[in-house]
Design an enzyme around this catalytic site. Structure first.
Site, PDB file in Angstrom:
ATOM      1  N   ALA A 110       4.712   9.168   2.807  1.00 26.97           N
ATOM      2  CA  ALA A 110       5.432   9.055   2.995  1.00 26.97           C
ATOM      3  C   ALA A 110       6.827   9.377   2.427  1.00 26.97           C
ATOM      4  O   ALA A 110       8.049   9.701   2.213  1.00 26.97           O
ATOM      5  CB  ALA A 110       6.606   8.522   3.929  1.00 26.97           C
ATOM      6  N   ALA A 111       6.913   8.764   0.473  1.00 22.94           N
ATOM      7  CA  ALA A 111       7.773   8.906  -0.199  1.00 22.94           C
ATOM      8  C   ALA A 111       7.702  10.133  -0.974  1.00 22.94           C
ATOM      9  O   ALA A 111       6.685  11.280  -1.579  1.00 22.94           O
ATOM     10  CB  ALA A 111       6.812   7.942  -1.940  1.00 22.94           C
ATOM     11  N   GLY A 113      10.307  10.188   1.240  1.00 20.01           N
ATOM     12  CA  GLY A 113      11.366  10.524   1.775  1.00 20.01           C
ATOM     13  C   GLY A 113      11.786  11.320   2.474  1.00 20.01           C
ATOM     14  O   GLY A 113      12.758  11.334   3.344  1.00 20.01           O
ATOM     15  N   LYS A 115      10.889  14.237   4.300  1.00 16.11           N
ATOM     16  CA  LYS A 115      10.040  14.046   6.065  1.00 16.11           C
ATOM     17  C   LYS A 115      10.233  13.065   6.725  1.00 16.11           C
ATOM     18  O   LYS A 115      10.668  12.970   8.043  1.00 16.11           O
ATOM     19  CB  LYS A 115       8.558  14.681   5.819  1.00 16.11           C
ATOM     20  CG  LYS A 115       9.063  15.733   4.878  1.00 16.11           C
ATOM     21  CD  LYS A 115       7.381  16.337   5.305  1.00 16.11           C
ATOM     22  CE  LYS A 115       6.853  17.360   4.477  1.00 16.11           C
ATOM     23  NZ  LYS A 115       7.447  17.972   2.444  1.00 16.11           N
ATOM     24  N   ARG A 138       6.713   3.764  -5.874  1.00 15.59           N
ATOM     25  CA  ARG A 138       7.497   5.346  -4.928  1.00 15.59           C
ATOM     26  C   ARG A 138       7.477   4.575  -3.686  1.00 15.59           C
ATOM     27  O   ARG A 138       8.940   5.831  -2.549  1.00 15.59           O
ATOM     28  CB  ARG A 138       5.976   6.196  -4.782  1.00 15.59           C
ATOM     29  CG  ARG A 138       6.114   7.331  -6.465  1.00 15.59           C
ATOM     30  CD  ARG A 138       4.920   8.161  -5.845  1.00 15.59           C
ATOM     31  NE  ARG A 138       5.038   9.598  -5.008  1.00 15.59           N
ATOM     32  CZ  ARG A 138       5.727  10.451  -4.922  1.00 15.59           C
ATOM     33  NH1 ARG A 138       6.260  10.781  -5.659  1.00 15.59           N
ATOM     34  NH2 ARG A 138       5.779  11.180  -3.960  1.00 15.59           N
ATOM     35  N   CYS A 231       1.369  21.083   0.123  1.00 16.61           N
ATOM     36  CA  CYS A 231       2.225  22.369  -0.947  1.00 16.61           C
ATOM     37  C   CYS A 231       1.670  23.109  -2.060  1.00 16.61           C
ATOM     38  O   CYS A 231       1.413  22.971  -2.948  1.00 16.61           O
ATOM     39  CB  CYS A 231       3.564  21.860  -1.237  1.00 16.61           C
ATOM     40  SG  CYS A 231       3.173  20.123  -2.982  1.00 16.61           S
TER      41      CYS A 231
HETATM   42  N1  SAM Z   1       6.474  13.382   2.381  1.00 14.54           N
HETATM   43  C1  SAM Z   1       6.531  12.957   1.639  1.00 14.54           C
HETATM   44  C2  SAM Z   1       8.060  14.095   1.293  1.00 14.54           C
HETATM   45  O1  SAM Z   1       8.677  14.781   2.613  1.00 14.54           O
HETATM   46  O2  SAM Z   1       9.161  12.897   0.662  1.00 14.54           O
HETATM   47  C3  SAM Z   1       6.299  14.138  -0.320  1.00 14.54           C
HETATM   48  C4  SAM Z   1       4.290  13.112   0.350  1.00 14.54           C
HETATM   49  S1  SAM Z   1       3.691  13.439  -1.257  1.00 14.54           S
HETATM   50  C5  SAM Z   1       3.472  15.414  -0.926  1.00 14.54           C
HETATM   51  C6  SAM Z   1       2.257  12.688  -1.265  1.00 14.54           C
HETATM   52  C7  SAM Z   1       1.989  11.094  -1.091  1.00 14.54           C
HETATM   53  O3  SAM Z   1       1.072  10.834  -0.852  1.00 14.54           O
HETATM   54  C8  SAM Z   1       2.436  11.192  -2.109  1.00 14.54           C
HETATM   55  O4  SAM Z   1       4.009  10.151  -1.877  1.00 14.54           O
HETATM   56  C9  SAM Z   1       1.637   9.836  -3.093  1.00 14.54           C
HETATM   57  O5  SAM Z   1       2.222   9.194  -3.621  1.00 14.54           O
HETATM   58  C10 SAM Z   1       0.751   9.773  -1.616  1.00 14.54           C
HETATM   59  N2  SAM Z   1      -1.197   9.009  -2.124  1.00 14.54           N
HETATM   60  C11 SAM Z   1      -1.417   9.211  -3.269  1.00 14.54           C
HETATM   61  N3  SAM Z   1      -2.453   8.985  -2.548  1.00 14.54           N
HETATM   62  C12 SAM Z   1      -2.527   8.333  -1.252  1.00 14.54           C
HETATM   63  C13 SAM Z   1      -3.284   7.925  -0.871  1.00 14.54           C
HETATM   64  N4  SAM Z   1      -5.210   7.204  -1.399  1.00 14.54           N
HETATM   65  N5  SAM Z   1      -3.703   7.661   0.416  1.00 14.54           N
HETATM   66  C14 SAM Z   1      -2.469   7.954   0.609  1.00 14.54           C
HETATM   67  N6  SAM Z   1      -1.438   7.995  -0.158  1.00 14.54           N
HETATM   68  C15 SAM Z   1      -1.536   8.467  -0.879  1.00 14.54           C
END
Ligand code: SAM
Length: 454
Positions: A110-111, A113, A115, A138, A231
């Site tokens: 989610a980070a 944030g 979405k 994050r 993305c």
């Molecule tokens: N949905 C967010 C937004 O709209 O602001 C963006 C998310 S970003 C594309 C993907 C996220 O997955 C990152 O914050 C990252 O830290 C997290 N991530 C990294 N490794 C991960 C793991 N092993 N399992 C789950 N999430 C992970």
């Protein structure tokens, strides 16, 4: 090498269409913002905004801002959680989840944030949003952003998806996986994404995405919807991932994204898996966003409804200092069941959540109200971002008022509408945070870390 790999791959997959699909309409990527439905409607926002906007094709609450001088993070409406600044195409996946008030929704990655803010708005304060982030740093940014947006029914967690899946199997009506990906859609905006890129990263991200999807599948209730987005453009992380997921999960079916923007998926990116590419969606750079891929899945079966009801959390005893404060400033909150995390008092989401194991770190459960210190109730910032518009004592500012900029710099301002005591400072009716009025002045309690300095 990285760019060479990417270009060769795309040229070979797209042939003569490559130049046109990757031809972005502008030199600079346009800024996007998404209006927070907890604060106002997109129509009202368009009337109030003091900068030029165009509606975004990617979601009803989205706008595009082309002025390169626009600094979204410094705008008073950003501080008041009226909008979230995010790349235009990034606003598309959340709307595909068809979230309605009262549902249990999980944003698994989610980070920071963007979405999650959209999902909180779609819930309209009813039901439950669990916003999870794997990376601890994050996750703190996620908590702060959801606080700014005034989300009252969100639980922010910092956990591995598998730990959540073990704790809450079949609990959610909706799950969003906005996967950590190889970021090919970020090449223009973040050139460092290009430097780290290559076939090994694509393979690694595809494997991680598959693992996260495994947990997402377990967390979803029968009849529920799962949206997967990236993305990036790589076949392994997009159509190939969606096809592999369906092959491994006969209890899921592919649902139609059902949107008018972007393009259907590409047949030659399915990695040999069967996938109805008409139902998934891509956004290419030529379509006005930096790039996104989306697939929507439905878990077969009927929702358990009431059978899945969770126990309300164990309540904390309300201290008299809170009771008196609530009665004076937020009477509609007085008497509601509270939680305590150390000295911090919280108002948990009414929808409730079962007790979570140690592997799931809870950073925030509902609204942080404040704490009793030296016999007085000291309110938290979150109380005002979540409920400030309904505070009994207000200092009402306007966007053009010079006191608004002064307030955001952390200065004391002249009181015009607030009576002595705690008050909520608002801009155009949108809550910025707490102040304390006395002697015709409002003392600034806007958190230092959030101020417009420099
Ligand atoms: N949905 C967010 C937004 O709209 O602001 C963006 C998310 S970003 C594309 C993907 C996220 O997955 C990152 O914050 C990252 O830290 C997290 N991530 C990294 N490794 C991960 C793991 N092993 N399992 C789950 N999430 C992970």
């Amino acid at each position: 090498m990285p760019l060479e790999y990417f270009e060769q791959r795309e040229r070979s997959l797209l042939g003569s269409r490559c130049e046109a699909l990757y031809a972005a309409p502008e030199e600079l990527p346009a800024r996007g913002l998404t209006v927070n439905g907890l604060r106002c409607t997109p129509e009202r926002f368009a009337e109030l905004a003091d900068f030029a906007l165009e509606p975004s094709p990617f979601c009803a609450e989205g706008f595009v801002v082309r002025d390169p001088a626009f600094r979204p993070g410094r705008h008073p409406y950003h501080h008041a959680g009226v909008f979230y600044s995010q790349e235009p195409s990034a606003s598309a996946p959340a709307a595909l989840l068809e979230v309605r008030p009262g549902m249990r929704v999980l944003d698994l990655c989610a980070a920071p944030g963007g979405k999650s803010s959209q999902l909180a708005a779609a819930l309209g304060g009813q039901g439950l949003l669990v916003s999870n982030e794997y990376d601890p740093g994050r996750a703190e940014a996620l908590k702060s952003n959801l606080e700014r947006m005034g989300a009252a029914n969100a639980v922010v967690t910092n956990a591995a998806p598998a730990a959540l899946a073990a704790a809450l199997p079949g609990f959610f009506d909706r799950v969003l996986v906005d996967a950590p990906c190889s970021g090919e859609g970020m090449f223009r905006k973040e050139p460092q994404a290009m430097a780290q890129h290559g076939p090994a990263l694509v393979r690694q991200c595809a494997a991680l995405g598959a693992k996260i999807l495994e947990s997402a599948a377990a967390l979803l209730a029968p009849g529920g919807l799962l949206v997967y987005s990236t993305c990036t453009f790589s076949p392994e992380e997009d159509e190939g991932q969606a096809g592999a997921f369906l092959a491994a999960h006969p209890d899921f079916e592919l649902a139609d994204c059902g949107v008018g923007f972007g393009s259907p998926g590409e047949e030659n990116r399915c990695g040999g898996f069967s996938l109805d590419t008409a139902k998934v969606r891509r956004i290419w750079p030529c379509q006005g966003g930096e790039g996104h891929f989306m697939a929507k899945f439905r878990k077969k079966g009927e929702s358990g409804g009431q059978a899945r009801a969770s126990k309300p959390p164990r309540c904390a005893k309300a201290p008299p200092e809170w009771a008196a404060f609530a009665q004076q400033y937020f009477p509609f909150l007085a008497g509601l069941p509270l939680l305590a995390a150390g000295e911090l008092l919280l108002l948990p989401p009414a929808a409730g959540l079962p007790p979570l194991p140690k592997g799931v770190r809870v950073l925030r459960c509902g609204v942080a109200l404040g704490r009793v210190q030296k016999g007085r109730f000291e309110p938290a910032h979150h109380l005002f971002t979540a409920f400030g518009a309904r505070c009994e004592n207000k200092e009402e500012l306007l966007l053009a008022d010079s006191r608004t900029a002064a307030w955001l710099r952390g200065e004391e301002i002249g009181a015009q509408t607030a009576r002595p005591g705690w008050c909520c400072v608002l801009v155009d009716g949108f809550p910025l945070g707490a102040g304390k009025a006395s002697g015709g002045r409002v003392k600034n309690h806007y958190p230092k870390a959030l101020r417009n300095l420099g």
